[in-house]
Design an enzyme around this catalytic site. Structure first.
Site, mmCIF file in Angstrom:
data_model
loop_
_atom_site.group_PDB
_atom_site.id
_atom_site.type_symbol
_atom_site.label_atom_id
_atom_site.label_comp_id
_atom_site.label_asym_id
_atom_site.label_seq_id
_atom_site.Cartn_x
_atom_site.Cartn_y
_atom_site.Cartn_z
ATOM 1 N N HIS A 40 0.873 -1.184 0.000
ATOM 2 C CA HIS A 40 0.000 0.000 0.000
ATOM 3 C C HIS A 40 0.905 1.226 0.000
ATOM 4 O O HIS A 40 1.666 1.427 0.949
ATOM 5 C CB HIS A 40 -0.898 0.006 1.234
ATOM 6 N N LEU A 41 0.819 2.022 -1.068
ATOM 7 C CA LEU A 41 1.726 3.170 -1.173
ATOM 8 C C LEU A 41 1.034 4.498 -0.868
ATOM 9 O O LEU A 41 1.671 5.545 -0.852
ATOM 10 C CB LEU A 41 2.380 3.208 -2.556
ATOM 11 N N ARG A 42 -0.250 4.437 -0.633
ATOM 12 C CA ARG A 42 -1.023 5.575 -0.097
ATOM 13 C C ARG A 42 -1.164 6.779 -1.011
ATOM 14 O O ARG A 42 -2.153 7.472 -0.929
ATOM 15 C CB ARG A 42 -0.434 6.048 1.245
ATOM 16 N N ASP A 73 -8.923 -4.824 -2.241
ATOM 17 C CA ASP A 73 -8.248 -5.115 -0.972
ATOM 18 C C ASP A 73 -8.615 -4.119 0.125
ATOM 19 O O ASP A 73 -8.704 -2.916 -0.101
ATOM 20 C CB ASP A 73 -6.735 -5.110 -1.147
ATOM 21 N N HIS A 118 -9.205 -10.131 -1.165
ATOM 22 C CA HIS A 118 -9.187 -9.945 0.297
ATOM 23 C C HIS A 118 -10.399 -10.718 0.798
ATOM 24 O O HIS A 118 -11.528 -10.269 0.645
ATOM 25 C CB HIS A 118 -9.304 -8.453 0.619
ATOM 26 N N ASN A 166 -5.522 -6.309 9.446
ATOM 27 C CA ASN A 166 -6.658 -7.044 8.912
ATOM 28 C C ASN A 166 -6.229 -7.851 7.696
ATOM 29 O O ASN A 166 -5.731 -7.260 6.738
ATOM 30 C CB ASN A 166 -7.767 -6.056 8.514
ATOM 31 N N ASP A 217 2.215 -7.154 2.508
ATOM 32 C CA ASP A 217 1.047 -6.356 2.920
ATOM 33 C C ASP A 217 1.518 -5.098 3.651
ATOM 34 O O ASP A 217 0.961 -4.709 4.683
ATOM 35 C CB ASP A 217 0.080 -7.166 3.789
ATOM 36 N N HIS A 221 0.723 3.594 8.173
ATOM 37 C CA HIS A 221 -0.263 4.543 8.718
ATOM 38 C C HIS A 221 0.493 5.594 9.510
ATOM 39 O O HIS A 221 1.576 5.327 10.027
ATOM 40 C CB HIS A 221 -1.272 3.824 9.622
HETATM 41 O O1 DOR Z 1 -4.470 -4.313 7.788
HETATM 42 C C1 DOR Z 1 -4.775 -3.961 6.674
HETATM 43 N N1 DOR Z 1 -4.408 -2.772 6.208
HETATM 44 N N2 DOR Z 1 -5.517 -4.770 5.909
HETATM 45 C C2 DOR Z 1 -6.008 -4.379 4.714
HETATM 46 O O2 DOR Z 1 -6.656 -5.162 4.078
HETATM 47 C C3 DOR Z 1 -5.787 -3.002 4.238
HETATM 48 C C4 DOR Z 1 -4.561 -2.445 4.833
HETATM 49 C C5 DOR Z 1 -4.455 -0.949 4.664
HETATM 50 O O3 DOR Z 1 -4.687 -0.460 3.560
HETATM 51 O O4 DOR Z 1 -4.069 -0.283 5.617
#
Ligand code: DOR
Length: 463
Positions: free
Chosen positions: A70-72, A189, A216, A315, A342, A346
């Site tokens: 996830h590169l946001r 996802d 997912h 998750n 994954d 954050h």
């Molecule tokens: O823990 C998770 N974070 N599970 C996901 O499916 C999405 C991901 C996120 O984008 O932060």
């Protein structure tokens, strides 16, 4: 063009059948010329080079491929309040400087910082998930993201498009247009496509286009409101649980869909015994199913959350030790063919919220390799060559790409690993903007020391 010689390393290339056991595993030199692998041969046989890098005591492997990051960064020009991504750092460095915690306003990651984190972790290719804000659900968004990714020059960033418009689950996105723009797979996802009719349409379109769905798997109804694994700890903490059955049910549905439609289905971040069993059954029955695990589901369990530390919130959630053992077993016997990260950064501010409100996710690009070594190689569950296969040629096959191997004439995507070096994981020193690493302070062994993309050194660590 520069000729670079990687000299004296142990070359491990599971997809090139030169050894009795099916792959290449030998001490040899590897010559890179013009961005491509020019030759692999016995020491001192490959002629002069402009630059010779001593790889004795190191593993020389195909560049690692991560199917799940996830590169946001949003797939559109940054909003005025969002600081621009930093310029790509083209050159490797010799030691990791200590960095401060990013400010609360800064985005949790950018394409550039994520690509730098990939390079530092030994990954030459990563697949960016589309749950950005706004999501990557249209051709223009895919094209924009790919163009931004190319600017970094640090890793090959591939793009996964949404399965449904707005990732809202109500109607399929325009998968054909996204494929034409360069998307390599489709995923919602972060959530499942709950509506069975919409999921069926997505499966049929995926089959028609020949691209995989990265699923997912979580039954939204069964998991609704859940915060951590549905077990004794959830009860003790008074938190709603996410039952393992929610994953198993969704995995069964996805596998059935793959068998019925012929669409290739890749099961993301497997975390439960039931899911492993369902994937094993589906594969035995010939369904076009592949699967990945993430580092945290192999070595961490729900007990880590006893202190309500949100760094352990993810998750699918951390499960029981029974589930972790089953996932390890699935990786060992090949039911789970790929190892991903994954990587889910954050901000510190978001992770400071109470457990029930903090976002799920952990970073992983710069800690995955040693954690996989600890979980799989050190206890003897996998040999190095088997680990490398799950991080290179197997994910390449999921993407339908002729990559993930050290083929003469192919682009020189190569990772050099020091398999024995001991180090302490320190997220403050990471290239990622994320600091939400559940392995901070762990003593580990094994680390990428040189990452090469298309013949160019994008990361180098002098120990
Ligand atoms: O823990 C998770 N974070 N599970 C996901 O499916 C999405 C991901 C996120 O984008 O932060």
């Amino acid at each position: 063009m520069t000729r670079t010689l990687l000299a004296g390393g142990r070359i491990i290339d599971p997809a090139s059948g030169t050894s009795r056991r099916g792959g290449r595993d030998e001490f040899a030199d590897l010559l890179i010329d013009g961005g491509r692998i020019a030759a692999i041969g016995p020491a001192d046989s490959l002629g002069p080079a402009d630059e010779t890098l001593d790889c004795r005591g190191r593993l020389v492997v195909p560049g690692l491929i991560d199917l799940h990051v996830h590169l946001r960064e949003p797939p559109a020009p940054a909003a005025p309040t969002m600081p621009a991504a930093p310029a790509a750092r083209r050159v490797s460095r010799t030691a990791a400087p200590t960095k401060g915690t990013p400010s609360a306003e800064a985005p949790a990651e950018t394409i550039a910082s994520g690509a730098a984190a990939a390079a530092a972790g030994g990954f030459t290719t990563v697949c960016a998930m589309p749950n950005t804000r706004p999501p990557i659900d249209a051709a223009e968004a895919v094209a924009y993201y790919l163009a931004r990714a190319r600017e970094t020059g640090l890793a090959r960033v591939l793009v996964v498009g949404c399965q449904t418009a707005g990732r809202a689950g109500r109607r399929p996105a325009d998968l054909a247009a996204m494929r034409a723009a360069g998307a390599v797979a489709f995923s919602d996802d972060g959530s499942d496509v709950a509506d069975p009719q919409v999921f069926e349409q997505v499966l049929r379109e995926g089959a028609r286009l020949g691209l995989p769905l990265f699923c997912h798997c979580e039954d939204a109804g069964m998991a609704a409101g859940g915060v951590i694994n549905d077990g004794p700890l959830a009860t003790a903490l008074g938190l709603p649980g996410i039952p393992p059955e929610a994953e198993e049910a969704a995995v069964r549905r996805a596998c059935d869909g793959a068998a019925r439609t012929g669409c290739r289905v890749h099961i993301c971040h497997v975390s439960t015994e039931g899911a492993v069993a369902a994937i094993r059954r589906a594969k035995a029955a010939g369904a076009p199913v592949t699967a990945e695990a993430a580092p945290h589901h192999l070595v961490l369990t729900e007990e880590a959350l006893a202190g309500r530390d949100t760094v352990f919130k993810v998750n699918p959630p951390l499960r029981s030790s029974h589930d972790a053992c089953a996932v390890l077993g699935g990786v060992r016997d090949g039911t789970i063919d790929c190892l991903a990260t994954d990587h889910a950064p954050h901000t510190a501010e978001a992770k400071r919220r109470p457990l029930a409100e903090a976002p799920p996710g952990m970073i992983g690009l710069e800690s995955a390799l040693p954690i996989y070594v600890k979980a799989l190689v050190e206890p003897g569950l996998l040999e190095w060559a088997e680990l490398v296969a799950r991080l290179t040629v197997n994910p390449a096959r999921v993407l339908g790409m002729d990559a993930g191997r050290l083929a003469v004439g192919a682009a020189a995507d190569v990772t050099v690993i020091d398999p024995l070096v001991r180090w302490t994981i320190d997220p403050q020193a990471f290239e990622s903007r994320g600091r939400n690493c559940p392995f901070a302070g762990r003593e580990v062994r094994g680390r990428a020391v040189l990452t090469i993309v298309g013949g160019r050194i994008v990361y180098r660590l002098t120990l």
